[in-house]
Design a protein around this motif. Structure first.
Motif, PDB file in Angstrom:
ATOM      1  N   ALA A 129      81.729  -2.081  54.928  1.00  0.00           N
ATOM      2  CA  ALA A 129      82.390  -3.175  55.201  1.00  0.00           C
ATOM      3  C   ALA A 129      83.252  -3.872  54.034  1.00  0.00           C
ATOM      4  O   ALA A 129      82.665  -3.868  52.842  1.00  0.00           O
ATOM      5  CB  ALA A 129      81.480  -4.065  55.905  1.00  0.00           C
ATOM      6  N   ARG A 130      84.568  -4.249  54.193  1.00  0.00           N
ATOM      7  CA  ARG A 130      85.145  -4.929  53.012  1.00  0.00           C
ATOM      8  C   ARG A 130      86.248  -5.671  53.704  1.00  0.00           C
ATOM      9  O   ARG A 130      86.713  -5.434  54.714  1.00  0.00           O
ATOM     10  CB  ARG A 130      85.556  -4.076  52.143  1.00  0.00           C
ATOM     11  N   ILE A 131      86.668  -6.688  52.707  1.00  0.00           N
ATOM     12  CA  ILE A 131      87.879  -7.130  53.119  1.00  0.00           C
ATOM     13  C   ILE A 131      88.948  -6.953  52.170  1.00  0.00           C
ATOM     14  O   ILE A 131      88.782  -6.981  50.964  1.00  0.00           O
ATOM     15  CB  ILE A 131      87.964  -8.846  53.065  1.00  0.00           C
ATOM     16  N   ASN A 132      90.128  -6.145  52.542  1.00  0.00           N
ATOM     17  CA  ASN A 132      91.294  -5.896  51.632  1.00  0.00           C
ATOM     18  C   ASN A 132      92.160  -7.229  51.543  1.00  0.00           C
ATOM     19  O   ASN A 132      92.554  -7.624  52.590  1.00  0.00           O
ATOM     20  CB  ASN A 132      92.060  -4.556  52.137  1.00  0.00           C
ATOM     21  N   VAL A 133      92.617  -7.117  50.464  1.00  0.00           N
ATOM     22  CA  VAL A 133      93.584  -8.467  50.066  1.00  0.00           C
ATOM     23  C   VAL A 133      94.897  -7.844  49.643  1.00  0.00           C
ATOM     24  O   VAL A 133      94.540  -7.091  48.378  1.00  0.00           O
ATOM     25  CB  VAL A 133      92.852  -9.502  49.227  1.00  0.00           C
ATOM     26  N   MET A 134      95.864  -8.065  50.107  1.00  0.00           N
ATOM     27  CA  MET A 134      97.233  -7.677  49.412  1.00  0.00           C
ATOM     28  C   MET A 134      98.274  -9.040  49.132  1.00  0.00           C
ATOM     29  O   MET A 134      98.744  -9.221  50.077  1.00  0.00           O
ATOM     30  CB  MET A 134      97.930  -6.821  50.056  1.00  0.00           C
ATOM     31  N   PRO A 135      98.030  -9.476  47.876  1.00  0.00           N
ATOM     32  CA  PRO A 135      98.820 -10.723  47.718  1.00  0.00           C
ATOM     33  C   PRO A 135     100.000 -10.503  47.542  1.00  0.00           C
ATOM     34  O   PRO A 135     100.614  -9.341  47.471  1.00  0.00           O
ATOM     35  CB  PRO A 135      98.247 -11.010  46.235  1.00  0.00           C
ATOM     36  N   GLY A 136     101.115 -11.674  47.980  1.00  0.00           N
ATOM     37  CA  GLY A 136     102.459 -11.301  47.901  1.00  0.00           C
ATOM     38  C   GLY A 136     102.868 -11.037  46.416  1.00  0.00           C
ATOM     39  O   GLY A 136     102.286 -11.419  45.419  1.00  0.00           O
ATOM     40  N   PHE A 137     103.887 -10.449  46.300  1.00  0.00           N
ATOM     41  CA  PHE A 137     104.665 -10.031  45.049  1.00  0.00           C
ATOM     42  C   PHE A 137     103.829  -8.937  44.378  1.00  0.00           C
ATOM     43  O   PHE A 137     104.630  -8.033  43.581  1.00  0.00           O
ATOM     44  CB  PHE A 137     104.908 -11.405  44.092  1.00  0.00           C
ATOM     45  N   ILE A 138     102.662  -8.944  44.185  1.00  0.00           N
ATOM     46  CA  ILE A 138     101.775  -8.244  43.098  1.00  0.00           C
ATOM     47  C   ILE A 138     100.705  -7.074  44.067  1.00  0.00           C
ATOM     48  O   ILE A 138     100.088  -6.306  43.390  1.00  0.00           O
ATOM     49  CB  ILE A 138     101.041  -9.096  42.123  1.00  0.00           C
ATOM     50  N   GLY A 139     100.739  -7.359  45.277  1.00  0.00           N
ATOM     51  CA  GLY A 139      99.744  -6.614  46.050  1.00  0.00           C
ATOM     52  C   GLY A 139     100.084  -5.069  45.952  1.00  0.00           C
ATOM     53  O   GLY A 139     101.207  -4.544  46.201  1.00  0.00           O
ATOM     54  N   SER A 140      99.095  -3.949  45.403  1.00  0.00           N
ATOM     55  CA  SER A 140      99.627  -2.560  45.245  1.00  0.00           C
ATOM     56  C   SER A 140      98.856  -1.716  46.363  1.00  0.00           C
ATOM     57  O   SER A 140      97.908  -2.437  47.370  1.00  0.00           O
ATOM     58  CB  SER A 140      99.039  -1.860  44.046  1.00  0.00           C
ATOM     59  N   GLY A 141      99.540  -0.865  46.870  1.00  0.00           N
ATOM     60  CA  GLY A 141      99.105  -0.097  48.115  1.00  0.00           C
ATOM     61  C   GLY A 141      98.136   0.858  47.836  1.00  0.00           C
ATOM     62  O   GLY A 141      97.377   1.020  46.865  1.00  0.00           O
ATOM     63  N   PHE A 142      97.695   1.762  49.005  1.00  0.00           N
ATOM     64  CA  PHE A 142      97.116   2.716  48.935  1.00  0.00           C
ATOM     65  C   PHE A 142      97.741   3.920  49.261  1.00  0.00           C
ATOM     66  O   PHE A 142      98.352   4.033  50.315  1.00  0.00           O
ATOM     67  CB  PHE A 142      95.920   2.448  50.061  1.00  0.00           C
TER      68      PHE A 142
END
Length: 300
Positions: A129-142
């Motif tokens: 289980a996890r929470i993935n966070v992708m912030p605005g402007f700087i979030g990198s992909g998978f």
């Protein structure tokens, strides 16, 4: 540790190998076994994924956001369950249900746990289980990958009898790094080239470079299956098979994207020794006690 079983899906090889047809069914249960109707089950079997609106009610969104903010502030930088981007921003929180009773309660909701049991046709436990966070402007992909490839190679998951549920905590637009899937790729296993480095998870949780198909393989898969972009409002649930090819781009928009990510494995699909790694990954990445989740929740 349980001894390794027959390896039906060899990977992390020293040379390329042809794709392997899936040996297990995608859907193990029937309409009478849970909340999904027959059309939903057929969609999962055919495409490898299913969108379920309002998996999480709007009344949950603010408490979960507050919990995520609290975890981010209180967790120590030396806690391996807290994964940050190279520049320091939060990327993932593993075992969020251990940090938060609110998140633990979500796992047992009628819109979550019974669906997992129905799709896998058995009792289930929480593999990860996890929470993935992708912030605005700087979030990198998978990068493009099959989760099962990693779970098989590094965790010792013997068969394709696991399913993931990603629940949107923020709006998932087509332009803020939302998930992409290749429908139908769950029916094929794509062996990957390259041995697993020691403690590969230290780097792969930030940027995955081992256990990913080459460009020619991905190009052929996309040409055959196409690519679907998964979008939806907060609370939307995406169920997707453990072997479907998926990935996401970086988020250069001002709009953050966060999702709860739950992996359910059948209790009869217990982990054994890793198939392509020297040691199994830590418990917070791959639970090795296959106890039905209802019992886990009652004991916690």
């Amino acid at each position: 540790m349980t001894a390794r079983t027959l390896d039906n899906y060899p990977t992390r090889l020293d040379r390329a190998m042809a794709p392997i047809a899936r040996m297990e069914p995608t859907v193990w249960g029937q309409e009478a076994d849970g909340p999904l109707c027959d059309a939903d089950l057929r969609a999962v079997a055919t495409d490898g994924y299913l969108l379920r609106p309002q998996t999480l009610g709007q009344n949950w969104l603010t408490p979960v956001a507050e919990e995520l903010d609290r975890i981010s502030r209180q967790a120590g930088d030396d806690d391996p369950r807290i994964v940050r981007e190279r520049q320091g921003s939060l990327r993932s929180v593993f075992e969020p249900h251990v940090f938060s009773d609110v998140i633990a309660e979500i796992i047992g909701l009628d819109t979550v746990l019974p669906v997992a049991r129905q799709l896998l046709g058995s009792d289930v436990y929480l593999h990860q289980a996890r929470i993935n966070v992708m912030p605005g402007f700087i979030g990198s992909g998978f990068y493009w990958h099959s989760d099962f490839e990693t779970w098989h190679a590094e965790d010792g998951m013997p068969a394709m009898r696991a399913v993931s549920c990603s629940i949107a905590l923020t709006e998932n637009f087509a332009y803020n790094g939302s998930l992409m899937v290749m429908p139908g790729t769950h029916k094929t296993f794509y062996p990957c080239v390259g041995a697993t480095p020691e403690r590969n998870y230290d780097s792969s949780l930030i940027r995955q470079e081992i256990g990913v198909p080459d460009h020619d393989t991905l190009t052929a898969a996309a040409a055959r299956h196409g690519i679907a972009q998964i979008t939806g409002p907060p609370g939307t649930g995406l169920w997707f098979d453990c072997n479907i090819m998926h990935g996401s781009g970086s988020n250069i928009t001002p709009y953050p994207r966060s999702n709860i990510f739950l992996v359910f494995n059948s209790v009869v699909n217990k982990l054994c020794e890793p198939f392509a790694a020297a040691e199994p990954r830590p418990e917070y990445l791959a639970a090795r006690t296959a106890q039905p989740y209802s019992m886990q929740a009652a004991a916690s």
